[in-house]
Design a protein around this motif. Structure first.
Motif, PDB file in Angstrom:
ATOM      1  N   PRO A   1      20.942  20.562  41.941  1.00 17.45           N
ATOM      2  CA  PRO A   1      21.920  20.739  41.199  1.00 17.45           C
ATOM      3  C   PRO A   1      22.970  21.753  41.665  1.00 17.45           C
ATOM      4  O   PRO A   1      24.386  21.657  41.461  1.00 17.45           O
ATOM      5  N   VAL A   2      22.336  23.182  42.081  1.00 18.66           N
ATOM      6  CA  VAL A   2      23.227  23.904  42.523  1.00 18.66           C
ATOM      7  C   VAL A   2      23.846  23.702  43.834  1.00 18.66           C
ATOM      8  O   VAL A   2      25.141  24.190  43.867  1.00 18.66           O
ATOM      9  N   ALA A   3      23.415  23.152  44.542  1.00 15.03           N
ATOM     10  CA  ALA A   3      23.883  22.601  46.021  1.00 15.03           C
ATOM     11  C   ALA A   3      25.158  21.860  45.594  1.00 15.03           C
ATOM     12  O   ALA A   3      26.246  21.797  46.375  1.00 15.03           O
ATOM     13  N   ALA A   4      24.983  20.711  44.807  1.00 18.07           N
ATOM     14  CA  ALA A   4      26.188  19.994  44.423  1.00 18.07           C
ATOM     15  C   ALA A   4      27.262  20.652  43.678  1.00 18.07           C
ATOM     16  O   ALA A   4      28.414  20.449  43.839  1.00 18.07           O
ATOM     17  N   ALA A   5      26.831  21.645  42.813  1.00 15.97           N
ATOM     18  CA  ALA A   5      27.927  22.190  42.218  1.00 15.97           C
ATOM     19  C   ALA A   5      28.710  23.302  42.777  1.00 15.97           C
ATOM     20  O   ALA A   5      29.890  23.370  42.870  1.00 15.97           O
ATOM     21  N   VAL A   6      28.156  23.859  43.826  1.00 24.79           N
ATOM     22  CA  VAL A   6      28.501  24.579  44.898  1.00 24.79           C
ATOM     23  C   VAL A   6      29.555  24.017  45.808  1.00 24.79           C
ATOM     24  O   VAL A   6      30.658  24.336  45.800  1.00 24.79           O
ATOM     25  N   ALA A   7      29.325  22.764  46.118  1.00 23.50           N
ATOM     26  CA  ALA A   7      29.995  21.908  46.823  1.00 23.50           C
ATOM     27  C   ALA A   7      31.196  21.562  46.122  1.00 23.50           C
ATOM     28  O   ALA A   7      32.493  21.526  46.824  1.00 23.50           O
ATOM     29  N   THR A   8      31.122  21.305  45.005  1.00 19.47           N
ATOM     30  CA  THR A   8      32.391  20.886  43.903  1.00 19.47           C
ATOM     31  C   THR A   8      33.252  21.945  43.789  1.00 19.47           C
ATOM     32  O   THR A   8      34.538  21.846  44.025  1.00 19.47           O
ATOM     33  N   VAL A   9      32.838  23.133  43.342  1.00 21.06           N
ATOM     34  CA  VAL A   9      33.687  24.252  43.122  1.00 21.06           C
ATOM     35  C   VAL A   9      34.423  24.744  44.589  1.00 21.06           C
ATOM     36  O   VAL A   9      35.465  25.039  44.593  1.00 21.06           O
TER      37      VAL A   9
ATOM     38  N   SER B   1      25.783  22.936  35.571  1.00 19.32           N
ATOM     39  CA  SER B   1      25.104  24.140  36.156  1.00 19.32           C
ATOM     40  C   SER B   1      26.205  25.277  36.610  1.00 19.32           C
ATOM     41  O   SER B   1      25.578  26.409  37.129  1.00 19.32           O
ATOM     42  N   VAL B   2      27.410  25.090  36.041  1.00 19.62           N
ATOM     43  CA  VAL B   2      28.338  26.163  36.454  1.00 19.62           C
ATOM     44  C   VAL B   2      29.082  26.976  35.062  1.00 19.62           C
ATOM     45  O   VAL B   2      29.205  26.236  34.152  1.00 19.62           O
ATOM     46  N   THR B   3      29.213  28.239  35.268  1.00 22.26           N
ATOM     47  CA  THR B   3      29.590  29.180  34.055  1.00 22.26           C
ATOM     48  C   THR B   3      30.615  29.946  34.751  1.00 22.26           C
ATOM     49  O   THR B   3      30.411  30.554  35.648  1.00 22.26           O
ATOM     50  N   VAL B   4      31.890  30.176  34.138  1.00 20.93           N
ATOM     51  CA  VAL B   4      32.596  31.204  34.196  1.00 20.93           C
ATOM     52  C   VAL B   4      32.385  32.521  33.655  1.00 20.93           C
ATOM     53  O   VAL B   4      32.451  32.656  32.241  1.00 20.93           O
ATOM     54  N   SER B   5      31.866  33.306  34.516  1.00 17.51           N
ATOM     55  CA  SER B   5      31.116  34.579  33.873  1.00 17.51           C
ATOM     56  C   SER B   5      32.410  35.804  33.579  1.00 17.51           C
ATOM     57  O   SER B   5      31.907  36.434  32.795  1.00 17.51           O
ATOM     58  N   GLY B   6      33.497  35.495  34.052  1.00 19.93           N
ATOM     59  CA  GLY B   6      34.395  36.668  33.660  1.00 19.93           C
ATOM     60  C   GLY B   6      35.591  36.718  34.380  1.00 19.93           C
ATOM     61  O   GLY B   6      35.954  36.055  35.405  1.00 19.93           O
ATOM     62  N   LEU B   7      36.922  37.311  33.845  1.00 15.42           N
ATOM     63  CA  LEU B   7      37.922  37.465  34.373  1.00 15.42           C
ATOM     64  C   LEU B   7      38.237  38.624  34.480  1.00 15.42           C
ATOM     65  O   LEU B   7      38.222  39.632  33.518  1.00 15.42           O
ATOM     66  N   HIS B   8      38.506  39.156  35.756  1.00 16.43           N
ATOM     67  CA  HIS B   8      38.887  40.705  36.042  1.00 16.43           C
ATOM     68  C   HIS B   8      40.436  40.556  36.473  1.00 16.43           C
ATOM     69  O   HIS B   8      40.771  40.165  37.660  1.00 16.43           O
ATOM     70  N   TRP B   9      41.238  41.317  35.698  1.00 17.05           N
ATOM     71  CA  TRP B   9      42.480  41.661  35.889  1.00 17.05           C
ATOM     72  C   TRP B   9      43.023  42.893  36.500  1.00 17.05           C
ATOM     73  O   TRP B   9      42.299  43.786  36.161  1.00 17.05           O
ATOM     74  N   TRP B  10      43.566  42.943  37.776  1.00 15.79           N
ATOM     75  CA  TRP B  10      43.624  44.341  38.212  1.00 15.79           C
ATOM     76  C   TRP B  10      44.911  44.231  39.112  1.00 15.79           C
ATOM     77  O   TRP B  10      45.818  43.417  39.128  1.00 15.79           O
ATOM     78  N   ILE B  11      45.238  45.314  39.833  1.00 15.01           N
ATOM     79  CA  ILE B  11      46.353  45.587  40.545  1.00 15.01           C
ATOM     80  C   ILE B  11      46.135  46.035  42.014  1.00 15.01           C
ATOM     81  O   ILE B  11      45.037  46.593  42.045  1.00 15.01           O
ATOM     82  N   THR B  12      46.830  45.658  42.956  1.00 14.51           N
ATOM     83  CA  THR B  12      46.424  45.766  44.236  1.00 14.51           C
ATOM     84  C   THR B  12      46.608  47.327  44.828  1.00 14.51           C
ATOM     85  O   THR B  12      47.475  48.197  43.641  1.00 14.51           O
ATOM     86  N   ARG B  13      45.895  47.749  45.662  1.00  9.64           N
ATOM     87  CA  ARG B  13      46.137  49.134  45.988  1.00  9.64           C
ATOM     88  C   ARG B  13      47.542  49.901  46.083  1.00  9.64           C
ATOM     89  O   ARG B  13      47.916  50.886  45.864  1.00  9.64           O
ATOM     90  N   LYS B  14      48.376  49.055  46.783  1.00  7.59           N
ATOM     91  CA  LYS B  14      49.837  49.229  47.159  1.00  7.59           C
ATOM     92  C   LYS B  14      50.685  49.551  45.915  1.00  7.59           C
ATOM     93  O   LYS B  14      51.183  50.212  45.650  1.00  7.59           O
ATOM     94  N   THR B  15      50.402  48.385  44.967  1.00  7.14           N
ATOM     95  CA  THR B  15      51.063  48.360  43.868  1.00  7.14           C
ATOM     96  C   THR B  15      50.480  49.807  42.639  1.00  7.14           C
ATOM     97  O   THR B  15      51.377  50.139  42.185  1.00  7.14           O
ATOM     98  N   GLN B  16      49.197  49.918  42.970  1.00  7.81           N
ATOM     99  CA  GLN B  16      48.639  51.148  42.117  1.00  7.81           C
ATOM    100  C   GLN B  16      49.136  52.429  42.653  1.00  7.81           C
ATOM    101  O   GLN B  16      49.612  53.196  41.588  1.00  7.81           O
ATOM    102  N   GLN B  17      49.481  52.562  43.911  1.00  7.36           N
ATOM    103  CA  GLN B  17      50.026  53.838  44.288  1.00  7.36           C
ATOM    104  C   GLN B  17      51.441  54.280  43.816  1.00  7.36           C
ATOM    105  O   GLN B  17      51.573  55.315  43.470  1.00  7.36           O
ATOM    106  N   LYS B  18      52.148  53.112  43.612  1.00  3.46           N
ATOM    107  CA  LYS B  18      53.453  53.325  43.301  1.00  3.46           C
ATOM    108  C   LYS B  18      53.511  53.377  41.766  1.00  3.46           C
ATOM    109  O   LYS B  18      54.335  54.260  41.296  1.00  3.46           O
ATOM    110  N   ARG B  19      52.722  52.939  40.995  1.00  2.00           N
ATOM    111  CA  ARG B  19      52.395  53.043  39.598  1.00  2.00           C
ATOM    112  C   ARG B  19      52.170  54.249  39.212  1.00  2.00           C
ATOM    113  O   ARG B  19      52.593  55.018  38.383  1.00  2.00           O
ATOM    114  N   VAL B  20      50.966  54.779  39.934  1.00  2.00           N
ATOM    115  CA  VAL B  20      50.631  56.274  39.829  1.00  2.00           C
ATOM    116  C   VAL B  20      51.603  57.256  40.032  1.00  2.00           C
ATOM    117  O   VAL B  20      51.711  58.282  39.200  1.00  2.00           O
TER     118      VAL B  20
END
Length: 232
Positions: free
Chosen positions: A42-50, A120-139
């Motif tokens: 089941p894991v192999a099949a799910a990985v192939a689909t994702v 056999s698939v679970t969405v375990s989390g969403l991580h929102w972030w900014i790229t290093r270049k953009t972060q440097q500008k914002r800082v």
């Protein structure tokens, strides 16, 4: 009032929220069974689909995917015990992790909807972030605001004295000018990431996934400085 210059040492602080420009979706694939095949197949099949879904998005000219990673399928086994302490038959487990980083957020909802429906698939989390270049500008922007805050403080302290000219003598990171300022709860200039969306995805019932509206978490950036001015 004396015309002699006066030295003012102050701490400046600024805090602003910014929209993220990246979102990493963490996908977990997991299954167990009485035999290695019952867990692995089941894991192999799910990985192939994702991975097929991700590859299809990645190869589009207008791909919303910036990058993705796949951690190889891992197999393990353990032997549980019953309530009397006797060993039971072996149980086999297979698991894999996939992460997909989006730079176009409109595609995230449909992706989460599709992969959540795969066995056999679970969405375990969403991580929102900014790229290093953009972060440097914002800082840099927030640090400038912190310096301005320090200057405004200095002007406020000397307002009744009639001083109109202010010259910066020193600008430093917290603690370097000897001020006993309380520590900030987050490192200077470091984004603070909220995790509200992760809780929403994990706790949402399966039938309501399509109704989930993905709202990016705002990223808070703080900055603190110490400054010394000569007022005249």
């Amino acid at each position: 009032m004396t015309d002699a210059p006066v030295i003012i040492t102050v701490a400046g602080h600024a805090e602003r929220e910014f929209a993220p420009n990246r979102c990493t979706v963490a996908v977990r694939v997991h299954a167990d069974g009485a035999t290695r095949e019952q867990a692995a197949d089941p894991v192999a099949a799910a990985v192939a689909t994702v991975t097929g879904l991700v590859t299809e998005m990645r190869e589009r000219d207008d791909s919303p995917v910036k990058r993705w990673t796949f951690d190889q399928v891992r197999h393990s086994r353990h032997r549980p015990y019953n309530s009397e302490g006797r060993t039971r038959p072996w149980r086999y487990t297979s698991a894999a992790a996939i992460t997909v980083t989006f730079h176009e957020f409109d595609a995230i909802g449909a992706f989460v909807d599709k992969v959540s429906g795969i066995d056999s698939v679970t969405v375990s989390g969403l991580h929102w972030w900014i790229t290093r270049k953009t972060q440097q500008k914002r800082v840099a922007q927030v640090r400038d605001l912190a310096v301005q805050n320090a200057l405004d403080k200095a002007k406020g302290y000397t307002k009744s004295l009639g001083y109109s000219t202010f010259r910066a003598i020193a600008i430093a990171d917290p603690g370097m000018l000897g001020l006993q300022t309380p520590p900030t709860p987050y490192p200077v200039g470091t984004p603070k990431m909220r995790s509200a969306m992760r809780a929403d995805i994990a706790s949402a019932p399966e039938e309501s996934v399509e109704a989930i509206v993905l709202e990016p978490d705002r990223i808070t950036i703080t900055a603190d400085v110490e400054a010394r001015f000569e007022a005249s």
